[in-house]
Design an enzyme around this catalytic site. Structure first.
Site, PDB file in Angstrom:
ATOM      1  N   TYR A  22      30.293  -5.854 -13.179  1.00 17.83           N
ATOM      2  CA  TYR A  22      29.316  -5.923 -12.090  1.00 17.83           C
ATOM      3  C   TYR A  22      28.149  -5.012 -12.450  1.00 17.83           C
ATOM      4  CZ  TYR A  22      27.557  -6.341  -7.321  1.00 17.83           C
ATOM      5  OH  TYR A  22      26.784  -6.634  -6.233  1.00 17.83           O
TER       6      TYR A  22
ATOM      7  N   PHE B 223      19.830  -8.940  -6.607  1.00 19.25           N
ATOM      8  CA  PHE B 223      19.978  -8.938  -8.071  1.00 19.25           C
ATOM      9  C   PHE B 223      21.429  -8.622  -8.382  1.00 19.25           C
ATOM     10  CE2 PHE B 223      20.879  -6.702 -11.933  1.00 19.25           C
ATOM     11  CZ  PHE B 223      20.117  -7.320 -12.902  1.00 19.25           C
ATOM     12  N   GLU B 224      22.039  -9.429  -9.227  1.00 19.03           N
ATOM     13  CA  GLU B 224      23.360  -9.098  -9.741  1.00 19.03           C
ATOM     14  C   GLU B 224      23.510  -9.815 -11.069  1.00 19.03           C
ATOM     15  OE1 GLU B 224      25.905 -10.996  -6.755  1.00 19.03           O
ATOM     16  OE2 GLU B 224      26.495  -9.040  -5.995  1.00 19.03           O
ATOM     17  N   ILE B 225      24.099  -9.127 -12.038  1.00 19.66           N
ATOM     18  CA  ILE B 225      24.653  -9.822 -13.202  1.00 19.66           C
ATOM     19  C   ILE B 225      26.125  -9.445 -13.158  1.00 19.66           C
ATOM     20  CG2 ILE B 225      24.658 -10.090 -15.708  1.00 19.66           C
ATOM     21  CD1 ILE B 225      21.739  -9.147 -15.701  1.00 19.66           C
TER      22      ILE B 225
END
Ligand SMILES: *[C@@H]1O[C@H](CO)[C@@H](O)[C@H](O)[C@H]1NC(C)=O
Length: 424
Positions: A253, A310-312
């Protein structure tokens, strides 16, 4: 005599013309050869795939299919990630990036009416990163996408685009929710002027992002996702593949901005989390980020969360038994409808409790804006090296309402030089 000199003039003009054409041709072929090393960038992979000679470098670079798509067929060690200016390849931002690709996609939840705002986001993501990597993009909507939406987004994305319709049961009230009670909550929140307090669709959205986006049919084709919302901005060049960074460093995460949640929207979320933790101690990780979430060892929630627009992240983690048990437990408690739980605290608490803290990454080099906050990395040289165009004073990281200092503290990270100057 007059005829003779006219002929000379004609010869001179013709000679001049021929020379001019010759010069033009040789100059432009020069331009082509100059392009070649940058675009064709001659990796063993592109040669073996296409057999392209030097002068075909341009075409080779454009033929996406000739490039390796996954890590199966290339040795990542031959293509080290260019993380900082001294790393090989850092300044090589032309053409298609060589090396492996991850099993990854961008994902966007949007409505047809968002087309021009998501177009801006895509353009930024492509210019700063994806034009060199050509990752796919999945678009999800609770209504069918129209032709304009599909045409515009497909024209902008360098990878493949996919359009998914969210099933009704992922975007509606689950049967155990008491409609009267939920309605009363919305009326009370509207009276208290809580942002989106009276909205039903906002609640469906938060529940969907918390528990269902990663289980959509299209998303089952991937292992990693990068969430992109309409109207975001990226301010710096991204010199390496963040998906690969996640994969090779076993990160699950990531975030760029963090802040305190509005308590009125989640008054009983932490009680629900504690109940889950008690019922499922096997899902709570040793060495987790409890210190990011709580100031008293877990008794109360300090409201810190990663901003999830926003997330990767890892889709495998979200699809794991641990995460699904967690979501199911929270969903049964009904707070998505009886309060207004956001997917940001829901994801953040999951990551904070169920992952070892080393598996949560702060992407300092992804400079980002989503109204109203900006992550603009600290340090002039750092920004110049990455051609950033954000204004240093806009940086939210070290302001009192950000939780990023706390993340640094629990991970024993040293804050970048100059952070104090950006703290108010
Ligand atoms: C990508 O990930 C999905 C989900 O884990 C998997 O089913 C699929 O086989 C993977 N594809 C490749 C090329 O590894």
């Amino acid at each position: 005599m007059a005829a003779g000199s006219a002929r000379y003039v004609r010869y001179i003009l013709i000679a001049f013309f021929v020379l001019a054409v010759f010069y033009f041709v040789s100059d432009s072929s020069d331009a082509v050869t100059r392009l070649t090393p940058a675009t064709g960038n001659n990796g063993a992979d592109s040669k073996s795939a296409t057999g392209a000679g030097d002068h075909k470098g341009h075409e080779a670079a454009q033929a996406k299919t000739s490039k390796p798509k996954t890590s199966d067929n290339v040795d990542p060690k031959q293509f080290p990630l260019a993380m900082s200016p001294n790393d090989p390849g850092f300044n090589d931002l032309a053409g298609i990036a060589e090396g492996p690709r991850m099993n990854a996609t961008f994902v966007t939840l949007a409505r047809n009416g968002d087309v021009w705002e998501i177009a801006k986001s895509i353009r930024q993501v492509e210019d700063r990163f994806n034009r060199r990597y050509n990752y796919d993009w999945v678009f999800l909507n609770d209504k069918p996408f129209d032709e304009t939406f599909k045409k515009v987004t497909t024209s902008l994305v360098s990878g493949k685009t996919h359009y998914g319709l969210i099933p009704e049961e992922h975007w509606s009230f689950p049967p155990h929710i008491d409609q009267e009670k939920a309605k009363k909550v919305r009326e009370d929140m509207a009276a208290k002027k809580i942002i989106y307090g009276d909205s039903i669709s906002y609640r469906h959205m938060c529940r969907f992002e918390s528990g269902f986006f990663f289980r959509q049919k299209l998303m089952l084709n991937y292992d990693y996702y990068w969430r992109v919302e309409p109207s975001i901005k990226l301010f710096c060049d991204i010199h390496y593949d963040p998906f690969r960074f996640m994969h090779e460093n076993n990160k699950k995460y990531s975030f760029v901005l963090s802040l305190y949640e509005y308590i009125e929207t989640i008054p009983t979320l932490w009680d629900s989390v504690k109940k889950f933790a008690k019922n499922h101690p096997e899902h709570i990780a040793d060495g987790n980020s409890m210190g990011f979430l709580s100031d008293d060892g877990g008794d109360t929630y300090n409201k810190c969360h990663f901003w999830s627009n926003f997330e990767i992240g890892s889709l495998r983690w979200l699809r794991s038994k641990a995460y699904l048990d967690y979501f199911e437990s929270l969903d049964q408690d009904g707070g998505f409808f009886y309060e207004r739980w956001g997917d940001a605290p829901v994801h953040s608490i999951a990551a904070g409790l169920m992952l070892p803290k080393e598996q949560i990454h702060f992407f300092n080099d992804i400079a980002y804006f989503h109204v109203p906050f900006t992550h603009c990395p600290t340090g002039e040289k750092y920004k110049l090296d990455r051609k950033c165009h954000c204004e240093p004073k806009e940086n939210f990281d070290w302001k009192s309402y950000s939780c990023t200092s706390r993340y640094y503290e629990i991970n024993n990270l040293e804050k970048p030089e100059g952070w104090e100057a950006e703290s108010h």
